[in-house]
Enzyme design. Structure first.
Site, PDB file in Angstrom:
ATOM      1  N   CYS A 168       1.720  19.948 -83.117  1.00 20.62           N
ATOM      2  CA  CYS A 168       2.112  18.947 -82.114  1.00 20.62           C
ATOM      3  C   CYS A 168       1.472  19.184 -80.747  1.00 20.62           C
ATOM      4  O   CYS A 168       0.984  18.238 -80.102  1.00 20.62           O
ATOM      5  CB  CYS A 168       3.629  18.901 -81.985  1.00 20.62           C
ATOM      6  SG  CYS A 168       4.399  20.522 -81.954  1.00 20.62           S
TER       7      CYS A 168
ATOM      8  N   HIS B 190       6.779  17.324 -75.419  1.00 26.32           N
ATOM      9  CA  HIS B 190       6.090  18.538 -74.984  1.00 26.32           C
ATOM     10  C   HIS B 190       5.292  18.221 -73.718  1.00 26.32           C
ATOM     11  O   HIS B 190       4.647  17.169 -73.619  1.00 26.32           O
ATOM     12  CB  HIS B 190       5.087  19.005 -76.048  1.00 26.32           C
ATOM     13  CG  HIS B 190       5.703  19.601 -77.272  1.00 26.32           C
ATOM     14  ND1 HIS B 190       7.052  19.828 -77.421  1.00 26.32           N
ATOM     15  CD2 HIS B 190       5.121  20.047 -78.420  1.00 26.32           C
ATOM     16  CE1 HIS B 190       7.265  20.381 -78.604  1.00 26.32           C
ATOM     17  NE2 HIS B 190       6.125  20.512 -79.230  1.00 26.32           N
TER      18      HIS B 190
END
Ligand code: A2P
Length: 333
Positions: A130, A237
Site C-alpha cells: 500500500c 497513509h
C-alpha cells in the site's frame, strides 16, 4: 463484450470487502462472482450488486469452475499455496499479498505507472504494498521529467493497513483495551515498526518499499531508503517523500507536472491551510500531493507530502484497476 467469472479470496477481510465495493462502483463485466475465506467464515452471507452470496471455504478445488479472474487478499501463506493452483486452472490471479511481488516472473503493477507489464503475466499479477503504490504514482511523472537520483521515504501509516486486527487495536485501544495485533498500544502512540525486523535493522515494510519502488519504476539501481511508522489513524497513509533529481527543475512547472499526472490531485495552498490529510483522502481513489517545496539542502531536490486511502488506492482499487486494464487488453486481442 465478454463477461468474466470473478473470485474474491479473503472476501470477509478489510481489503476483500473493499474489492467488492470497488467492483460494484466500477461496473465491470461480471458474469458470476464467488467468495472465499477460511473455514471460519464458510456460510456467511455478503451482498454483492443487490444479491446475497454465500462465502465458501477456500480449498484446492475452489477454482474448478472456469473462474477467469481472482482477486486475492488473504495473506501471503494463502497466496503462496493457492495462487499457483488457480493459475494452473487458467485463472488470472491479482494478488494483494507480498508472496509474489519480487518474483521476476510476476509483474508488479500500478496502472498509472506500468500498465504494460500486465501483458507478460504467467497467471499471477502482483499488487504492490500500500505505501509503495501511492509513492510511485507521485514519483513516476517526476522521474519522466527530471530523472530520479535518490528518494527518502518517511511514512505515517494507518492501522487499517494491518487489516481488521489493526483496526480493532485502535478502536478498542481508545477505550483502554490492550493491543492484540500490534506489540505496543497504538492509541496515543506512534510505532516505528511495521512487519518484522530484518538483519540490517530495517523492517520488512521498509524493504518492501525500497525493492518494490525499484521494480515498478524499472530502476533496479535507484538510491532509495525508508522509515515506516504506524500512527493512530484509521484510514489513509501519509508519506513525506524527499526526492533528489538529476536535472534542475522549476517549482511551478513541477507542480504542473503533478497536476497533469494520471491519478493525482494536487492540494497545495498553505496560505489557506490546504494540504493532503488522511481524513480528506478516506474513501477516495486518487493520490493527494501537497506541501510541495524545494529541498534547499541539495542542488536539485524537492519535498512532497503524499496521502491516499490505503485500503482503496493502496490495495483494492489498484487491484480492480489492474483487472480493468487486463480486460481492456484481452478485448483488444
Ligand atoms: P476469515 O474471515 O475467514 O478469517 P484481514 O486482513 O482484514 O484480517 O482479512 C484476511 C482475510 O483473509 C479474511 O477474509 C480471512 O478469512 C482470509 N483468510 C485468512 N486465512 C485464510 C485461509 N487460510 N484461507 C482462506 N482465507 C483466509
Amino acid at each position: 463484450m465478454k463477461k468474466y467469472k470473478f473470485a474474491i479470496v479473503g472476501a470477509t477481510g478489510m481489503v476483500g470487502r473493499t474489492f467488492l465495493k470497488v467492483l460494484e462502483e466500477r461496473n465491470l463485466p461480471i458474469e458470476e462472482i464467488y467468495l472465499f475465506a477460511s473455514s471460519r467464515s464458510a456460510g456467511k452471507k455478503i451482498d454483492f450488486l443487490g444479491k446475497e452470496r454465500v462465502v465458501e471455504e477456500l480449498t484446492e478445488n475452489s477454482f474448478d469452475r472456469g473462474i477467469d479472474i481472482a482477486l486475492f487478499s488473504a495473506g501471503a501463506g494463502t497466496s503462496l499455496k493457492y495462487a499457483p493452483i488457480a493459475a494452473e486452472k487458467g485463472c488470472v490471479v491479482i494478488d494483494n499479498s507480498s508472496a509474489w511481488r519480487m518474483d521476476p516472473k510476476v509483474p508488479l503493477v500500478v496502472p498509472e505507472v506500468n500498465p504494460e507489464d500486465i501483458k507478460w503475466h504467467n497467471g499471477i499479477i502482483a499488487n504492490p504494498n500500500c505505501s509503495t503504490i501511492q509513492a510511485v504514482v507521485a514519483l513516476k511523472p517526476l522521474h519522466d521529467r527530471y530523472v530520479l537520483k535518490r528518494v527518502v521515504y518517511s511514512t505515517y501509516q494507518a492501522v487499517s493497513g494491518a487489516g481488521m486486527g489493526g483496526y480493532n487495536d485502535l478502536l478498542y485501544g481508545l477505550k483502554g483495551e490492550s493491543p492484540k495485533k500490534f506489540c505496543h498500544p497504538i492509541a496515543g502512540n506512534c510505532i516505528p515498526h511495521i512487519d518484522v525486523f530484518t538483519e540490517n535493522g530495517y523492517t520488512k515494510e521498509e524493504v518492501k518499499m525500497i525493492n518494490e519502488t525499484r521494480k515498478i519504476l524499472g530502476l533496479p539501481n535507484l538510491r532509495v531508503t525508508a522509515t515506516t511508522v504506524r500512527v493512530p489513524v484509521f484510514h489513509g497513509h501519509s508519506e513525506s517523500i524527499n526526492i533528489e533529481f538529476e536535472k534542475p527543475f522549476d517549482l511551478d512547472e513541477l507542480r504542473d507536472v503533478l497536476r497533469n499526472a494520471d491519478g493525482i490531485v494536487v492540494q497545495d495552498d498553505p496560505a489557506n491551510n490546504v494540504y493532503p490529510m488522511p481524513i480528506l483522502a478516506e474513501g477516495k481513489d486518487e493520490v493527494f500531493v501537497g506541501r510541495i517545496r524545494r529541498d534547499e539542502s541539495v542542488e536539485s531536490g524537492v519535498n512532497i507530502w503524499v496521502v491516499a486511502d490505503n485500503v482503496r488506492k493502496g490495495a483494492a482499487t489498484n487491484a480492480v484497476q489492474i483487472a480493468q486494464k487486463y480486460i481492456e487488453y484481452m478485448e483488444k486481442e
